[in-house]
Design an enzyme around this catalytic site. Structure first.
Site, PDB file in Angstrom:
ATOM      1  NE  ARG A 161      -3.604  -2.177   2.754  1.00  0.00           N
ATOM      2  CZ  ARG A 161      -3.358  -3.357   3.345  1.00  0.00           C
ATOM      3  NH1 ARG A 161      -2.160  -3.601   3.883  1.00  0.00           N
ATOM      4  NH2 ARG A 161      -4.292  -4.297   3.397  1.00  0.00           N
ATOM      5  CE  LYS A 184      -6.535  -0.759   4.514  1.00  0.00           C
ATOM      6  NZ  LYS A 184      -7.779  -0.900   3.741  1.00  0.00           N
ATOM      7  CG  HIS A 252      -5.069   0.831  -3.636  1.00  0.00           C
ATOM      8  ND1 HIS A 252      -4.317   0.551  -2.502  1.00  0.00           N
ATOM      9  CD2 HIS A 252      -6.096  -0.057  -3.624  1.00  0.00           C
ATOM     10  CE1 HIS A 252      -4.869  -0.448  -1.846  1.00  0.00           C
ATOM     11  NE2 HIS A 252      -5.948  -0.841  -2.502  1.00  0.00           N
ATOM     12  NE  ARG A 255      -2.930  -3.510  -1.289  1.00  0.00           N
ATOM     13  CZ  ARG A 255      -2.550  -4.423  -0.399  1.00  0.00           C
ATOM     14  NH1 ARG A 255      -1.273  -4.733  -0.280  1.00  0.00           N
ATOM     15  NH2 ARG A 255      -3.453  -5.045   0.357  1.00  0.00           N
ATOM     16  CG  HIS A 278      -6.283  -8.965   1.025  1.00  0.00           C
ATOM     17  ND1 HIS A 278      -6.460  -9.331  -0.292  1.00  0.00           N
ATOM     18  CD2 HIS A 278      -6.123  -7.606   1.017  1.00  0.00           C
ATOM     19  CE1 HIS A 278      -6.410  -8.253  -1.054  1.00  0.00           C
ATOM     20  NE2 HIS A 278      -6.204  -7.210  -0.292  1.00  0.00           N
ATOM     21  CE1 TYR A 287      -6.372  -7.162  -6.973  1.00  0.00           C
ATOM     22  CE2 TYR A 287      -6.674  -8.364  -4.919  1.00  0.00           C
ATOM     23  CZ  TYR A 287      -6.364  -7.195  -5.590  1.00  0.00           C
ATOM     24  OH  TYR A 287      -6.061  -6.059  -4.890  1.00  0.00           O
TER      25      TYR A 287
END
Length: 306
Positions: A161, A184, A252, A255, A278, A287
């Site tokens: 990120r 995150k 982004h 990424r 994730h 994806y």
């Protein structure tokens, strides 16, 4: 929180503290959670005519939930945003019911509004390469040009990120074969570093006029402070205009491109999930939808019976 009873306010703060301490929620996430639940509790206060204590909150009905959602939609809130708000309210009620010993069926059974999930919009391999090359031509200062190219190479080559790339410190250089990235919610992951990324960062550091220090930002702004994400967003905006790329060609998107290009090359979905950081495989599975959409487009265009 003036429209919320003291008991409800204290319960909300207790839930946020739980999310921070035990769930590792990021501060931006906690701010969004608080806003969503406060908005809900404030509506209930107006809907019922008085601030609601915990006992009253336990009596929330399906009709109350429908009234809240109807008002939100009437106020112009989209289905995606309302689904997010409902998710926060359900999480709060799940926590509250565990501690107060009541049955939160009316809240938890409320159906989320349907919406079309936005698929990631990656760049093609050639477009990603062109973006890095073009970004490097945007500045007349060689070190700034090398810096911007190095940041984009990390985004595409390592799936970082923008916040993660700009959080790197001088102590991280020279870049090793793997980086420990904190993403995150404080979730850590190990990311392999391609030789191209190491070389790009090394070239930038060689040209950078600002002295390095272990605790200083790896990527510097023109005046020597931490590089702002907006600077990278701006240089990409100029480059995409030159390349004729859509507005979705953002940091982004680099990424997204990392994940999609790995998947197209036969990468394992679980491994890509780990590389991206994730928490849920369902996030990474977006994806596969991108790849399927591309295949269907090719099929429709090329099949003789299409």
């Amino acid at each position: 929180m003036t429209l919320i009873s003291p008991a409800a306010r204290d319960a909300l703060q207790g839930w946020l503290a739980y999310q921070r301490a035990l769930k590792g929620a990021a501060e931006n996430t906690l701010t969004a959670y608080q806003g969503d639940v406060v908005e809900f509790l404030s509506f209930i206060t107006g809907h019922k005519g008085a601030p609601q204590g915990l006992g009253a909150l336990e009596q929330i009905s399906v009709t109350d939930m429908r009234a809240w959602m109807a008002q939100a939609r009437a106020g112009g809130i989209g289905a995606r945003s309302l689904a997010r708000k409902l998710s926060a309210v359900k999480a709060f009620y799940r926590w509250l019911s565990d501690r107060q010993g009541f049955e939160p069926t009316a809240v938890l059974s409320t159906r989320s509004p349907k919406f079309q999930r936005k698929l990631p919009r990656p760049l093609a391999v050639d477009a990603a390469r062109d973006m890095i090359d073009t970004v490097e031509l945007q500045s007349q200062s060689p070190w700034v040009a090398a810096r911007d190219a190095a940041v984009l190479t990390l985004l595409w080559g390592c799936g970082l990120r923008i916040s993660e790339a700009l959080a790197l410190k001088g102590a991280d250089a020279p870049l090793p074969d793997t980086l420990r990235i904190t993403g995150k919610g404080g979730k850590q992951r190990i990311v392999p570093v391609l030789a191209a990324a190491r070389d790009a960062v090394a070239r930038y550091l060689h040209l950078c006029p600002h002295p390095g220090a272990p605790a200083a930002p790896l990527f510097r702004g023109v005046r020597g402070g931490a590089l702002s994400p907006r600077a990278i967003q701006a240089v990409m905006a100029r480059a995409r205009l030159q390349l004729g790329l859509p507005a979705s060609a953002t940091p982004h998107a680099m990424r997204h491109s990392f994940a999609t290009h790995l998947l197209n090359a036969g990468g394992d979905l679980r491994a890509i999930q780990e590389l991206l950081g994730h928490a849920s495989l369902s996030t990474t599975q977006a994806y596969t939808a991108v790849d399927t959409a591309r295949l269907l487009e090719v099929y429709t265009r090329a099949h003789p019976k299409a």
